[in-house]
Design a protein around this motif. Structure first.
Motif, PDB file in Angstrom:
ATOM      1  N   GLU A   1       0.810  -1.221   0.000  1.00 40.02           N
ATOM      2  CA  GLU A   1       0.000   0.000   0.000  1.00 40.02           C
ATOM      3  C   GLU A   1       0.843   1.269   0.000  1.00 40.02           C
ATOM      4  N   PHE A   2       1.940   1.249   0.749  1.00 38.67           N
ATOM      5  CA  PHE A   2       2.714   2.475   0.904  1.00 38.67           C
ATOM      6  C   PHE A   2       3.914   2.546  -0.027  1.00 38.67           C
ATOM      7  N   GLY A   3       4.249   1.425  -0.668  1.00 37.26           N
ATOM      8  CA  GLY A   3       5.311   1.431  -1.660  1.00 37.26           C
ATOM      9  C   GLY A   3       6.684   1.748  -1.117  1.00 37.26           C
ATOM     10  N   TYR A   4       6.947   1.363   0.125  1.00 37.44           N
ATOM     11  CA  TYR A   4       8.252   1.655   0.696  1.00 37.44           C
ATOM     12  C   TYR A   4       9.028   0.376   0.989  1.00 37.44           C
ATOM     13  N   GLU A   5      10.277   0.547   1.372  1.00 32.88           N
ATOM     14  CA  GLU A   5      11.124  -0.595   1.698  1.00 32.88           C
ATOM     15  C   GLU A   5      10.792  -1.116   3.085  1.00 32.88           C
ATOM     16  N   THR A   6      10.725  -2.431   3.207  1.00 38.51           N
ATOM     17  CA  THR A   6      10.466  -3.063   4.501  1.00 38.51           C
ATOM     18  C   THR A   6      11.595  -4.032   4.825  1.00 38.51           C
ATOM     19  N   GLN A   7      11.576  -4.515   6.040  1.00 35.23           N
ATOM     20  CA  GLN A   7      12.604  -5.455   6.496  1.00 35.23           C
ATOM     21  C   GLN A   7      11.973  -6.418   7.489  1.00 35.23           C
ATOM     22  N   ASP A   8      12.339  -7.706   7.411  1.00 32.34           N
ATOM     23  CA  ASP A   8      11.919  -8.652   8.443  1.00 32.34           C
ATOM     24  C   ASP A   8      13.096  -9.559   8.767  1.00 32.34           C
ATOM     25  N   ILE A   9      13.316  -9.769  10.055  1.00 34.86           N
ATOM     26  CA  ILE A   9      14.516 -10.459  10.519  1.00 34.86           C
ATOM     27  C   ILE A   9      14.161 -11.649  11.412  1.00 34.86           C
ATOM     28  N   GLU A  10      14.834 -12.756  11.147  1.00 27.97           N
ATOM     29  CA  GLU A  10      14.613 -13.985  11.904  1.00 27.97           C
ATOM     30  C   GLU A  10      15.332 -13.946  13.252  1.00 27.97           C
ATOM     31  N   PRO A  11      14.805 -14.686  14.240  1.00 27.30           N
ATOM     32  CA  PRO A  11      15.527 -14.823  15.508  1.00 27.30           C
ATOM     33  C   PRO A  11      16.677 -15.808  15.348  1.00 27.30           C
ATOM     34  N   THR A  12      17.571 -15.826  16.302  1.00 26.26           N
ATOM     35  CA  THR A  12      18.663 -16.799  16.300  1.00 26.26           C
ATOM     36  C   THR A  12      18.580 -17.655  17.557  1.00 26.26           C
ATOM     37  N   GLU A  13      19.057 -18.863  17.458  1.00 23.55           N
ATOM     38  CA  GLU A  13      18.963 -19.791  18.574  1.00 23.55           C
ATOM     39  C   GLU A  13      19.796 -19.301  19.756  1.00 23.55           C
ATOM     40  N   GLY A  14      19.186 -19.327  20.932  1.00 24.35           N
ATOM     41  CA  GLY A  14      19.894 -18.970  22.153  1.00 24.35           C
ATOM     42  C   GLY A  14      20.206 -17.496  22.298  1.00 24.35           C
ATOM     43  N   GLU A  15      19.489 -16.634  21.574  1.00 21.13           N
ATOM     44  CA  GLU A  15      19.798 -15.215  21.631  1.00 21.13           C
ATOM     45  C   GLU A  15      19.392 -14.594  22.967  1.00 21.13           C
ATOM     46  N   THR A  16      20.054 -13.498  23.322  1.00 20.65           N
ATOM     47  CA  THR A  16      19.811 -12.796  24.580  1.00 20.65           C
ATOM     48  C   THR A  16      18.993 -11.536  24.328  1.00 20.65           C
ATOM     49  N   ASP A  17      18.596 -10.878  25.418  1.00 19.17           N
ATOM     50  CA  ASP A  17      17.919  -9.584  25.292  1.00 19.17           C
ATOM     51  C   ASP A  17      18.819  -8.577  24.584  1.00 19.17           C
ATOM     52  N   ALA A  18      20.104  -8.661  24.848  1.00 19.71           N
ATOM     53  CA  ALA A  18      21.055  -7.749  24.205  1.00 19.71           C
ATOM     54  C   ALA A  18      21.075  -7.968  22.689  1.00 19.71           C
TER      55      ALA A  18
END
Length: 350
Positions: free
Chosen positions: A71-88
């Motif tokens: 609808e907005f014709g802009y660039e988007t991004q989606d990122i996967e989690p990683t195993e054992g990742e922390t809050d940091a």
């Protein structure tokens, strides 16, 4: 088309940002593209455990991203989690997206609470969203939450009306307050509709890190144990693990009730769909899209943004023709829905 940018990004940071993103998981668009000095990038989302392809929660968020992108014709991004990742790790991921000029930036899942708070404090001119958490109370954060217990109550009505053994099952992914809402609503709906029915309950893990939301094999094992105890309708609130519950239901030719997305329509579950009675849905896609639209319109949503039966953002899917054509069942669900909306029925959350 795109609003006036709220933040400028220094080009010198480009290389380091690309390295950070590559360390934080895969992306669907070019993570290594140069930092955007024009600030015309749009919605970015960071997935919860299970990632894209869970046929449930994360996929719904991606559907909202796709709608905004179209609808907005802009660039988007989606990122996967990683195993054992922390809050940091999560914080670094969100900060990287904000640095690149994405706005809004959404953490999909309660596990992002600490990270969203930290990133939002660093980037007060960027709007952040978090799905399924209401604890982050900052002026530039939207807490996208749902009354899952209401949809689960209706799932309980459906289960109580569909069981022949008077035994139904609930499989929760992780033993946490969020999933307790699903259990509480389901059990109440079953008991209010059929006091003789028994609800079997099984949680897969105590923490998400143990795979409660990402292990179909665990879901299948739990479902098989409930089937052995004569459960003939199974409701799973377990993310990707719910696929195993649906598989077990198909093997024994009993009913499964899906969650979050309309799982009857999920391509990856097509071979099982004749045994998916309905799904207790929550419109994560709409919530994510609406947040993006609010930013695009220059009036960003903030604070607690709740979806419930009254707003139409939780409910039961009716894609299965056998479910939709069952007049008695549909009437019972309609009556329960009206009573919940009016306040006559107070649905428990624990």
């Amino acid at each position: 088309m795109r609003r006036v940018p709220r933040l400028a990004v220094a080009g010198a940071a480009t290389a380091s940002l690309a390295l950070v993103l590559s360390a934080c998981g895969g992306t669907s668009t070019e993570a290594s593209s140069s930092a955007d000095s024009k600030g015309d990038k749009g919605l970015a989302i960071a997935y919860d455990v299970g990632g894209k392809g869970d046929q449930s929660f994360n996929d719904a968020a991606y559907a909202g991203l796709e709608q905004a992108e179209k609808e907005f014709g802009y660039e988007t991004q989606d990122i996967e989690p990683t195993e054992g990742e922390t809050d940091a790790d999560k914080e670094q991921r969100l900060v990287s997206l904000a640095k690149q000029g994405y706005n809004p930036v959404v953490g999909v899942g309660y596990a992002y609470a600490t990270a969203v708070k930290a990133a939002a404090e660093q980037y007060p001119d960027t709007t952040f969203g978090i799905v399924d958490d209401s604890t982050v109370q900052l002026e530039n954060v939207a807490d996208l939450v749902f009354s899952e217990e209401q949809a689960s109550y209706l799932a309980g009505v459906a289960a109580a009306k569909s069981t022949r053994t008077n035994v139904v099952g609930f499989v929760g992914g992780v033993d946490i307050p969020l999933i307790h809402k699903f259990q509480a609503g389901f059990e109440q709906g079953v008991k209010d509709t059929n006091p003789k029915a028994t609800v079997l309950t099984q949680y897969l893990t105590q923490t998400a890190e143990e795979g409660g939301f990402s292990s179909p094999d665990k879901g299948k094992t739990a479902a098989e144990a409930q089937i052995e105890k004569k459960a003939d309708v199974l409701y799973a609130a377990a993310g990707l693990s719910g696929q195993g519950v649906i598989e077990a239901a198909e093997v024994d030719q009993i009913w499964a009730i899906g969650v979050d997305s309309d799982q009857y329509k999920q391509e990856a579950l097509a071979k099982y769909k004749n045994y998916i009675l309905t799904s207790a849905t929550k419109d994560v896609a709409k919530a994510v899209y609406n947040l993006a639209k609010s930013v695009e319109d220059g009036k960003p949503e903030t604070g607690i943004v709740r979806g419930d039966l009254k707003t139409g953002e939780v409910g039961l899917a009716d894609s299965n023709p056998k479910f939709k054509s069952n007049t008695e069942l549909q009437e019972a669900i309609k009556t329960a829905k009206e009573k919940i909306i009016s306040g006559e029925i107070k649905v428990k959350t624990s």
